[in-house]
Design a protein around this motif. Structure first.
Motif, mmCIF file in Angstrom:
data_model
loop_
_atom_site.group_PDB
_atom_site.id
_atom_site.type_symbol
_atom_site.label_atom_id
_atom_site.label_comp_id
_atom_site.label_asym_id
_atom_site.label_seq_id
_atom_site.Cartn_x
_atom_site.Cartn_y
_atom_site.Cartn_z
ATOM 1 N N LEU A 1 16.089 10.188 29.322
ATOM 2 C CA LEU A 1 16.360 9.354 28.154
ATOM 3 C C LEU A 1 15.987 7.903 28.431
ATOM 4 N N MET A 2 16.324 7.385 29.618
ATOM 5 C CA MET A 2 15.978 6.010 29.951
ATOM 6 C C MET A 2 14.462 5.808 29.943
ATOM 7 N N GLY A 3 13.728 6.809 30.413
ATOM 8 C CA GLY A 3 12.271 6.710 30.400
ATOM 9 C C GLY A 3 11.724 6.602 28.989
ATOM 10 N N VAL A 4 12.269 7.390 28.070
ATOM 11 C CA VAL A 4 11.837 7.343 26.670
ATOM 12 C C VAL A 4 12.166 5.982 26.059
ATOM 13 N N LEU A 5 13.352 5.478 26.325
ATOM 14 C CA LEU A 5 13.752 4.178 25.777
ATOM 15 C C LEU A 5 12.882 3.050 26.315
ATOM 16 N N MET A 6 12.490 3.145 27.581
ATOM 17 C CA MET A 6 11.617 2.113 28.148
ATOM 18 C C MET A 6 10.244 2.138 27.481
ATOM 19 N N ILE A 7 9.760 3.323 27.118
ATOM 20 C CA ILE A 7 8.490 3.420 26.400
ATOM 21 C C ILE A 7 8.577 2.684 25.069
ATOM 22 N N GLU A 8 9.691 2.837 24.383
ATOM 23 C CA GLU A 8 9.831 2.296 23.032
ATOM 24 C C GLU A 8 10.250 0.831 22.992
ATOM 25 N N ARG A 9 11.043 0.397 23.948
ATOM 26 C CA ARG A 9 11.688 -0.907 23.813
ATOM 27 C C ARG A 9 11.034 -2.039 24.613
ATOM 28 N N ILE A 10 10.185 -1.724 25.574
ATOM 29 C CA ILE A 10 9.556 -2.792 26.353
ATOM 30 C C ILE A 10 8.254 -3.207 25.680
ATOM 31 N N PRO A 11 8.045 -4.498 25.413
ATOM 32 C CA PRO A 11 6.805 -4.954 24.775
ATOM 33 C C PRO A 11 5.577 -4.547 25.582
ATOM 34 N N GLU A 12 4.544 -4.085 24.893
ATOM 35 C CA GLU A 12 3.338 -3.611 25.560
ATOM 36 C C GLU A 12 2.722 -4.675 26.456
ATOM 37 N N ARG B 1 24.620 1.067 21.681
ATOM 38 C CA ARG B 1 25.238 1.913 20.657
ATOM 39 C C ARG B 1 24.198 2.554 19.743
ATOM 40 N N HIS B 2 23.118 1.844 19.476
ATOM 41 C CA HIS B 2 22.060 2.391 18.621
ATOM 42 C C HIS B 2 20.821 2.627 19.474
ATOM 43 N N LEU B 3 20.508 3.881 19.718
ATOM 44 C CA LEU B 3 19.403 4.241 20.603
ATOM 45 C C LEU B 3 18.285 4.976 19.887
ATOM 46 N N GLU B 4 18.422 5.173 18.591
ATOM 47 C CA GLU B 4 17.387 5.901 17.853
ATOM 48 C C GLU B 4 16.125 5.043 17.713
ATOM 49 N N PRO B 5 14.976 5.689 17.477
ATOM 50 C CA PRO B 5 13.726 4.920 17.338
ATOM 51 C C PRO B 5 13.798 3.921 16.196
ATOM 52 N N GLU B 6 13.120 2.792 16.376
ATOM 53 C CA GLU B 6 13.053 1.767 15.348
ATOM 54 C C GLU B 6 11.748 1.941 14.561
ATOM 55 N N PRO B 7 11.809 2.441 13.329
ATOM 56 C CA PRO B 7 10.578 2.672 12.565
ATOM 57 C C PRO B 7 9.764 1.406 12.342
ATOM 58 N N ALA B 8 10.435 0.280 12.234
ATOM 59 C CA ALA B 8 9.736 -0.973 11.938
ATOM 60 C C ALA B 8 9.093 -1.582 13.162
ATOM 61 N N ALA B 9 9.440 -1.102 14.354
ATOM 62 C CA ALA B 9 8.957 -1.729 15.585
ATOM 63 C C ALA B 9 7.568 -1.214 15.924
ATOM 64 N N THR C 1 4.665 -3.493 15.794
ATOM 65 C CA THR C 1 3.853 -4.551 16.394
ATOM 66 C C THR C 1 4.478 -5.005 17.676
ATOM 67 N N ASP C 2 3.696 -5.771 18.439
ATOM 68 C CA ASP C 2 4.193 -6.251 19.730
ATOM 69 C C ASP C 2 5.378 -7.183 19.537
ATOM 70 N N ASP C 3 5.305 -8.035 18.499
ATOM 71 C CA ASP C 3 6.426 -8.944 18.248
ATOM 72 C C ASP C 3 7.681 -8.162 17.892
ATOM 73 N N ALA C 4 7.511 -7.085 17.143
ATOM 74 C CA ALA C 4 8.683 -6.263 16.788
ATOM 75 C C ALA C 4 9.295 -5.657 18.004
ATOM 76 N N LYS C 5 8.464 -5.258 18.976
ATOM 77 C CA LYS C 5 8.988 -4.681 20.207
ATOM 78 C C LYS C 5 9.760 -5.713 21.017
ATOM 79 N N VAL C 6 9.268 -6.960 21.008
ATOM 80 C CA VAL C 6 10.008 -8.018 21.691
ATOM 81 C C VAL C 6 11.369 -8.188 21.047
ATOM 82 N N GLY C 7 11.406 -8.125 19.700
ATOM 83 C CA GLY C 7 12.693 -8.237 19.031
ATOM 84 C C GLY C 7 13.614 -7.086 19.349
ATOM 85 N N ALA C 8 13.069 -5.873 19.439
ATOM 86 C CA ALA C 8 13.890 -4.704 19.802
ATOM 87 C C ALA C 8 14.424 -4.845 21.202
ATOM 88 N N ALA C 9 13.628 -5.374 22.100
ATOM 89 C CA ALA C 9 14.087 -5.533 23.476
ATOM 90 C C ALA C 9 15.216 -6.531 23.562
#
Length: 416
Positions: A326-337, A396-404, A406-414
């Motif tokens: 799970l941590m690996g999946v979250l790192m794929i989604e939440r760390i800016p490219e 608390r909220h670990l589900e994918p972010e549909p709006a994330a 762009t790279d800036d969106a990923k920075v905001g998610a992080a």
């Protein structure tokens, strides 16, 4: 499964297997040639600091060049550093200094190599036609296979061949890993970012930017802390507490079965996540992994009997397989490219530095109080980390972010 994920996973397995074999065989070869236990410890200590520093600073390079290229180069560095030892042995003979020199060179490829492969994961998902849950679950399972096979292969090789031959075989695994990575198309490893998002300034400025994103993100701080504490506790139990305890009860041979139980549990847990991780709420997977790991560590820390410890090790492995995937999946989604190399390089460097700290603390408690107190203290450290993880708002909220997207969106998610 397509060629891209197969090549990636095969390369990952070979690289990890080579490291696992080297981790067992290398100290034995140093001991055989130098006849000094202090020499083996000196080589380990001398290579630890460069590995951590390389992990911290090489993330900038990984964010600047093709990540497939980074992965290939780091594997080649590992292969050459190991292969150089039997060459020197044939020419002039080996001494402690040669082991330290090439150990340091090899360590410069270890953490950066791990980071390069981690940074390549999102591209493998995009181009490989595979879900992140399945890819990371299979990868974690292969890690368990390498953990299980590495010591056995190393022991067998040391019995069948001399040290130089074993070193050639170990170098060959890294070389094959590099060749398999070359099967991944070059375009897959390209760092794709918006032109106006390419960070200006020097390498040090870019490194600082990556650290700032990491340190300002409650999510990244919480997940990194949980992973680091898990590695610290597990390494301390496996590397000091359990060896001392098994020696005290005159059953040192049972220590290997603990590693087997741990790896078997990880294999099962990773397999479950690979097959079912895309279904169900991620918070449920998160809680299952945390609670299960806590139960496992608690059972091991009782040191009540061999079979209880083995059962606890299996539960720890099973839960770690779920949690790590799970941590690996979250790192794929939440760390800016554009900052993946720097952030993941820092994470991997900290995880590399954590086990010696835990081993030292456990050694002090064992020496001056008792091994039982050391085990309980380690379980207590993990319990504190779990409490923080359970109540952290950012987890608390670990589900994918549909709006994330762009790279800036990923920075905001992080930073969430």
């Amino acid at each position: 499964m397509r060629l891209i994920p197969v090549a990636y996973l095969s390369s990952y397995l070979l690289s990890l297997l080579g490291n696992s074999i080297a981790g067992v065989a290398f100290p034995l070869i140093v001991l055989q040639i130098t006849g000094s236990a202090l020499g083996a410890g000196t080589v380990a200590a001398a290579t630890a600091v460069p590995a951590v520093l390389a992990g911290l600073v090489m993330g900038v390079v990984i964010d600047r060049i093709n990540r497939r290229t980074s992965s290939v180069v780091t594997d080649l560095v590992s292969a050459v550093s190991v292969a150089a030892l039997p060459v020197v042995d044939m020419v002039s003979g080996l001494s402690l200094g040669w082991f330290i020199l090439f150990g340091i060179i090899g360590s410069l490829g270890d953490v950066p190599g791990m980071t390069a492969r981690d940074a390549l994961l999102p591209a493998i998902v995009r181009h490989g036609g595979i879900s992140s849950e399945r890819l990371v679950g299979i990868r974690e399972g292969l890690g368990a296979v390498a953990l299980l096979l590495g010591p056995a292969v190393a022991g067998t090789l040391m019995v069948l061949f001399d040290g130089s031959t074993v070193l050639w075989i170990t170098a060959a695994t890294s070389l094959l890993a590099a060749l398999l990575t070359l099967l991944i198309p070059h375009r897959v490893g390209e760092v794709v970012v918006e032109r106006d998002l390419v960070p200006p300034g020097s390498g040090w400025a870019q490194l600082r930017d990556g650290w700032q994103v990491l340190l300002r993100s409650p999510f990244l701080i919480a997940t990194t802390a949980l992973t680091v504490v898990s590695v610290l506790v597990l390494a301390s139990l496996q590397g000091l507490v359990l060896p001392v305890w098994f020696t005290q009860i005159d059953q040192p041979g049972m220590l290997g079965f603990v590693l087997t139980a741990l790896a078997a549990g990880m294999l099962v847990g990773a397999g479950v996540y690979a097959g079912a991780g895309a279904r169900g709420a991620r918070r449920t997977w998160f809680l299952t992994g945390l609670v299960g790991t806590t139960v496992g560590f608690g059972v091991v820390a009782t040191l009540s009997s061999v079979w209880v410890v083995l059962a606890g090790a299996f539960v720890v492995g099973l839960s770690s397989g779920l949690f790590g995937s799970l941590m690996g999946v979250l790192m794929i989604e939440r760390i800016p490219e554009r900052m993946r190399g720097r952030i993941m390089g820092t994470q991997n460097a900290v995880m590399t530095a954590a086990p010696p700290v835990g081993l030292l603390a456990a050694a002090v408690l064992t020496e001056y109080i008792s091994v039982e107190v050391a085990a309980i203290a380690l379980a207590g450290v993990w319990l504190i980390a779990v409490a923080v993880g359970l109540f952290a708002r950012s987890l608390r909220h670990l589900e994918p972010e549909p709006a994330a997207t762009t790279d800036d969106a990923k920075v905001g998610a992080a930073r969430a």
